[in-house]
Design a protein around this motif. Structure first.
Motif, short mmCIF file in Angstrom:
data_model
loop_
_atom_site.label_atom_id
_atom_site.label_comp_id
_atom_site.label_asym_id
_atom_site.label_seq_id
_atom_site.Cartn_x
_atom_site.Cartn_y
_atom_site.Cartn_z
N ILE A 145 0.69 -1.31 0.04
CA ILE A 145 0.06 -0.01 0.11
C ILE A 145 0.86 1.36 -0.07
CG2 ILE A 145 -0.17 0.13 2.47
CD1 ILE A 145 -3.10 0.88 0.08
N ILE A 150 -4.73 0.95 -5.33
CA ILE A 150 -5.03 1.27 -3.92
C ILE A 150 -6.37 0.54 -3.58
CG2 ILE A 150 -5.66 3.15 -2.37
CD1 ILE A 150 -3.67 4.94 -3.98
N VAL A 163 -3.92 0.98 5.57
CA VAL A 163 -3.59 2.26 5.29
C VAL A 163 -2.94 3.07 6.37
CG1 VAL A 163 -5.79 3.37 5.90
CG2 VAL A 163 -4.54 3.98 3.77
#
Length: 417
Positions: free
Chosen positions: A280, A292, A302
């Motif tokens: 990520i 993403i 995240v």
């Protein structure tokens, strides 16, 4: 006295040229031609006077397989048969004692050379319908036949090339996209997780070039999808994301199906390399929304930090082009909790320091300093716990008004007003 000659009148000795080089040259030329014609009877006859593992030196233009005018080349008979996919000659040489492991000057075995000279063909047709397609199909079939012959006669399918790369046959097949070879080598006990000089497995190579077919075949042959490169800690997933997220990957809209394939086959989405970076982080640095979103679908964290304290949003804010994508920026701000804009040294992302984003920088810093309400903290925790994967499942369990409240988020454009 009769044997004494006058001074200065000694008879000259005439050096007659030896016939051996001429004879050897003719022998090499005949053996070369016989191998190319697959004339096994002639090969057997010539091998009585030529050691099977001794190199031949021939004029390349002495045959129809010429390179440059008057150029000579030295080549071992079995290497010649392998390079040009001469199956009958290859079998004949092996039956007469040819060593498949004998190496050329660059450290390649017969199997390596065969793969390096594998015929390039198109696989867009199911059945050949014209002369060119039939020739290509026949050439491919001859190459496969040669590979089977080598494997059946003891060629070492795990031998590494004696050069800077240390590629195994599987590495070479993957590097050059020779799809039919993978299963044959695997069936003959090739080590699918073998590493080269760079500590990369064939799967790392396939993922790094986003080759879905090769990746799928290697996984089917037992490749470890989570194997890491010992020098960097990179996984096949991270390499694939890195390639697809580059500027070229974005401009060419590189296919991300290889990334999905790795994820569906158990690739650890949050695996960290030696710097603590994950897939990520790479995706956010590249700013490609499709990647993403795919990683988030498979529960990418995240908010995970690198060893230097860099969050994925920090990587995203490094590039001007990323910051201009306000929709994606909104999404990352919405998912980032707690919001972390600096690294361990307190340095802000490079892109955010550009003069054109001064207002955005000041707004984000104020947002960072503003205490969160208990309601916002609860919403963030729910989103963090359930992630994007179970977002729609949660919608079925909660009243719509509450669900909307949890998954509604502000837009950066509204904050800048």
């Amino acid at each position: 006295m009769g044997n004494i000659t006058k001074r200065g009148t000694r008879s000259k000795v005439i050096d007659r040229p030896s016939t051996e080089p001429v004879r050897l040259k003719a022998l090499h030329s005949k053996l070369y031609e016989a191998i190319m014609r697959e004339d096994c009877t002639t090969i057997e006859t010539l091998l009585r006077n030529h050691p099977v593992n001794q190199p031949m030196t021939v004029l390349a233009n002495s045959t129809c397989y010429r390179l440059l005018l008057n150029q000579t080349q030295s080549i071992i008979p079995i290497h010649l048969a392998a390079k040009y996919q001469k199956a009958q000659s290859l079998l004949c040489l092996l039956e007469h004692g040819a060593d498949p492991e004998i190496r050329d000057t660059r450290g390649h075995t017969t199997l390596h050379l065969m793969l390096l000279h594998w015929p390039i063909t198109s696989a867009t047709w199911t059945e050949p319908v014209n002369r060119l397609q039939r020739i290509q199909t026949d050439t491919q079939n001859h190459a496969v036949m040669c590979l089977h012959i080598l494997c059946e006669h003891g060629a070492l399918v795990n031998a590494q090339a004696d050069n800077n790369y240390k590629y195994s046959p599987l590495h070479l097949a993957t590097r050059y996209g020779i799809y039919p070879v993978l299963s044959i080598l695997a069936q003959n006990d090739a080590h699918v997780n073998a590493t080269d000089k760079s500590c990369m497995t064939p799967l790392h190579l396939a993922a790094g070039i986003l080759n879905k077919e090769m990746t799928e075949m290697l996984i089917a042959c037992g490749a470890n999808v989570n194997c890491t490169i010992s020098t960097t800690g990179n996984t096949a997933l991270k390499l694939a994301v890195c390639t697809a997220s580059t500027k070229a990957g974005r401009l060419l809209a590189a296919d991300i199906s290889c990334i999905r394939l790795l994820l569906t086959n158990g690739a650890k989405v949050n695996a960290q390399d030696h710097k603590g970076q994950t897939a990520i982080h790479e995706a956010c640095f590249g700013g490609r929304e499709a990647i993403i979103n795919l990683l988030l679908e498979f529960e990418a964290d995240v908010n995970i930090l690198t060893r230097n304290g860099e969050a994925p949003i920090f990587m995203f804010l490094q590039h001007r082009s990323n910051i201009r994508d306000t929709t994606l920026l909104d999404k990352l701000l919405y998912l980032s909790y707690p919001l972390k804009l600096t690294n361990n040294q307190g340095i802000l992302p490079t892109g955010l320091l550009l003069p054109e984003f001064l207002l955005l920088k000041e707004t984000l810093i104020r947002l960072l300093q503003k205490p969160l309400s208990l309601q916002v903290i609860c919403k963030n925790n729910i989103r963090k716990f359930y992630g994007e994967k179970y977002k729609q499942h949660l919608k079925q369990l909660l009243p719509l008004k509450i669900w909307d409240s949890i998954y509604s988020y502000y837009h950066i454009s509204q904050l800048l007003k």
